[in-house]
Motif scaffolding. Structure first.
Motif, PDB file in Angstrom:
ATOM      1  N   ASP A  69     -16.077  -5.945   7.835  1.00  0.00           N
ATOM      2  CA  ASP A  69     -15.346  -5.142   8.811  1.00  0.00           C
ATOM      3  C   ASP A  69     -13.770  -5.311   8.605  1.00  0.00           C
ATOM      4  N   TYR A  70     -13.125  -4.418   8.917  1.00  0.00           N
ATOM      5  CA  TYR A  70     -11.620  -4.533   8.830  1.00  0.00           C
ATOM      6  C   TYR A  70     -11.126  -4.532  10.351  1.00  0.00           C
ATOM      7  N   PHE A  71     -10.226  -5.642  10.878  1.00  0.00           N
ATOM      8  CA  PHE A  71      -9.756  -5.786  12.191  1.00  0.00           C
ATOM      9  C   PHE A  71      -8.360  -6.323  11.988  1.00  0.00           C
ATOM     10  N   VAL A  72      -7.765  -6.277  13.029  1.00  0.00           N
ATOM     11  CA  VAL A  72      -6.303  -6.992  13.109  1.00  0.00           C
ATOM     12  C   VAL A  72      -6.603  -8.557  13.321  1.00  0.00           C
ATOM     13  N   GLN A  86      -3.162  -3.593   9.611  1.00  0.00           N
ATOM     14  CA  GLN A  86      -2.889  -3.177  11.096  1.00  0.00           C
ATOM     15  C   GLN A  86      -3.327  -1.625  11.236  1.00  0.00           C
ATOM     16  N   ILE A  87      -3.789  -1.418  12.596  1.00  0.00           N
ATOM     17  CA  ILE A  87      -4.250  -0.235  13.047  1.00  0.00           C
ATOM     18  C   ILE A  87      -3.516   0.178  14.357  1.00  0.00           C
ATOM     19  N   TRP A  88      -3.072   1.238  14.540  1.00  0.00           N
ATOM     20  CA  TRP A  88      -2.366   1.721  15.688  1.00  0.00           C
ATOM     21  C   TRP A  88      -2.896   3.126  15.964  1.00  0.00           C
ATOM     22  N   MET A  89      -2.903   3.520  17.175  1.00  0.00           N
ATOM     23  CA  MET A  89      -3.367   4.760  17.715  1.00  0.00           C
ATOM     24  C   MET A  89      -2.088   5.758  17.656  1.00  0.00           C
ATOM     25  N   THR A  90      -2.465   6.922  17.171  1.00  0.00           N
ATOM     26  CA  THR A  90      -1.650   7.989  16.841  1.00  0.00           C
ATOM     27  C   THR A  90      -2.019   8.946  17.961  1.00  0.00           C
ATOM     28  N   HIS A  91      -2.941   9.196  18.441  1.00  0.00           N
ATOM     29  CA  HIS A  91      -3.378  10.197  19.606  1.00  0.00           C
ATOM     30  C   HIS A  91      -4.412   9.532  20.362  1.00  0.00           C
ATOM     31  N   THR A  92      -4.220   9.449  21.669  1.00  0.00           N
ATOM     32  CA  THR A  92      -5.111   9.261  22.631  1.00  0.00           C
ATOM     33  C   THR A  92      -5.490  10.476  23.859  1.00  0.00           C
ATOM     34  N   PRO A  93      -6.597  10.445  24.185  1.00  0.00           N
ATOM     35  CA  PRO A  93      -6.914  11.446  25.228  1.00  0.00           C
ATOM     36  C   PRO A  93      -5.830  11.389  26.305  1.00  0.00           C
ATOM     37  N   HIS A  94      -5.753  10.335  27.085  1.00  0.00           N
ATOM     38  CA  HIS A  94      -4.469  10.411  27.914  1.00  0.00           C
ATOM     39  C   HIS A  94      -3.130  10.565  27.459  1.00  0.00           C
ATOM     40  N   ALA A 118      -4.226   5.484  12.765  1.00  0.00           N
ATOM     41  CA  ALA A 118      -3.547   5.222  11.401  1.00  0.00           C
ATOM     42  C   ALA A 118      -3.460   3.590  11.128  1.00  0.00           C
ATOM     43  N   ILE A 119      -3.796   3.159   9.664  1.00  0.00           N
ATOM     44  CA  ILE A 119      -3.961   2.001   9.196  1.00  0.00           C
ATOM     45  C   ILE A 119      -2.789   1.760   8.290  1.00  0.00           C
ATOM     46  N   SER A 120      -2.724   0.438   7.961  1.00  0.00           N
ATOM     47  CA  SER A 120      -1.530   0.045   6.727  1.00  0.00           C
ATOM     48  C   SER A 120      -2.222  -1.265   6.336  1.00  0.00           C
ATOM     49  N   MET A 121      -2.243  -1.410   5.046  1.00  0.00           N
ATOM     50  CA  MET A 121      -2.807  -2.777   4.449  1.00  0.00           C
ATOM     51  C   MET A 121      -2.369  -3.125   2.924  1.00  0.00           C
ATOM     52  N   TYR A 122      -2.640  -4.201   2.495  1.00  0.00           N
ATOM     53  CA  TYR A 122      -2.527  -4.466   1.346  1.00  0.00           C
ATOM     54  C   TYR A 122      -3.827  -3.929   0.514  1.00  0.00           C
ATOM     55  N   THR A 123      -3.697  -3.404  -0.835  1.00  0.00           N
ATOM     56  CA  THR A 123      -4.672  -2.957  -1.321  1.00  0.00           C
ATOM     57  C   THR A 123      -5.868  -4.067  -1.515  1.00  0.00           C
TER      58      THR A 123
END
Length: 331
Positions: A69-72, A86-94, A118-123
């Motif tokens: 699994d990938y997780f913060v 890192q993962i962050w939300m670009t869109h949420t329902p609210h 969206a995510i960012s990480m080392y390859t």
């Protein structure tokens, strides 16, 4: 263990600590027997016939997921200065009700929930495969490709991760921890040729040309404890790697740890001798952070390995999600 402590460990590795009585590493890269333009190395051992042979023996009743699994906060190389996951939300329902990014109105956004991220990480994060350009010697990588000629601002023009084909091959699990009567190898333990041979003998497993050979140290049992997982892991020794490739015929080597090899280095003038031996000299890709616990639990030591990595153009590694299919009992 703090990241400061891990950084100190990494710094000590880079100064070239050695074990006595071990010869220096070779100072040149390998030339491919498949020609001057070859970028695949031992991946050339995958053929239509080899794929057909292993897949003809598959039992599809079970499938083993060999990825993590990938997780913060997951294990990664941030202690060496590389980006962590890192993962962050670009869109949420609210949020879309308020922002209305698609211009469809609040009522529509309230009716149709929109989630994006969206995510960012080392390859080299999570289960991944190293491309040959990951490590070189003297300004060159495998088959003599040179950084000064083939490395641009957008990555390598040769042996990038996009060149790695879908991998379909015979897979072999070498459960070194179990062969030594352990759940997990000790910190810093360096796996020897004798360890590999003892594990293969215990399992009744042979090695064949073109195998994907996966080494279990047991370290994956503490994967959720990132700092514990990363700190001074056990790994493969150079003698064992040479045995697996030069005598066993391995096409790819992999393991369940972060670094693949053990530290400090066995070699006086090279702090990552297994990476340079396999990638730069022998054309053998390396897989790291491979999840092997389920295979080990069920005693599945021979299987069909199927995996594809992301085609990241010019990259030195790519995430992958390999799977293992047990073989029919009548083979």
């Amino acid at each position: 263990m703090s990241f400061r402590t891990i950084k100190h460990i990494l710094a000590s590795l880079l100064v070239g600590s050695t074990l006595s009585g071990v010869a220096s590493a070779q100072n040149h890269v390998g030339e491919s027997p498949w020609g001057a333009d070859d970028e695949l190395g031992r991946l050339n051992l995958i053929t239509p016939a080899s794929r057909a042979d292993i897949m003809s023996r598959v039992s599809a009743e079970r499938v083993y997921d060999l990825s993590v699994d990938y997780f913060v906060g997951m294990p990664s190389w941030q202690a060496a200065g590389d980006p962590h996951y890192q993962i962050w939300m670009t869109h949420t329902p609210h949020g879309t009700e308020i922002d209305d990014p698609m211009g469809v109105g609040r009522e529509m956004n309230g009716h149709v929930g929109y989630t994006g991220s969206a995510i960012s990480m080392y390859t080299h994060t999570g289960t991944h495969i190293d491309a040959f350009n990951h490590f070189g010697i003297g300004g060159q990588i495998y088959n003599g490709f040179r950084a000064e000629e083939h490395l641009g601002d957008r990555g390598w023009m040769k042996t990038g991760a996009e060149t790695i084909p879908p991998i379909v091959a015979r897979g072999v699990l070498v459960d070194v921890a179990a062969a030594k009567g352990l759940d997990m190898l000790p910190d810093g333990y360096r796996i020897t040729r004798a360890d590999i041979e003892a594990a293969l003998d215990r399992q009744g497993t042979d090695l064949r040309s073109g195998d994907v050979v996966l080494i279990r140290t047991g370290r994956m049992q503490v994967y959720e404890e990132a700092q514990r997982y990363m700190a001074n892991p056990p790994g493969l020794g150079l003698e064992a790697a040479k045995f697996l490739v030069e005598e066993g015929g391995a096409m790819i080597l992999g393991a369940d740890n972060l670094s693949f090899e053990a530290f400090p280095s066995e070699i006086e003038n090279n702090y990552v001798p297994l990476h340079t031996y396999l990638l730069a000299q022998m054309g053998v890709p390396i897989m790291e952070l491979v999840f092997l616990e389920d295979l080990a639990r069920d005693g599945v030591f021979e299987f069909a390995f199927v995996g594809g990595s992301l085609k990241l153009r010019g990259a030195d590694a790519a995430p992958m999600r390999p799977v293992a299919f047990p073989l029919n009992s009548d083979h």
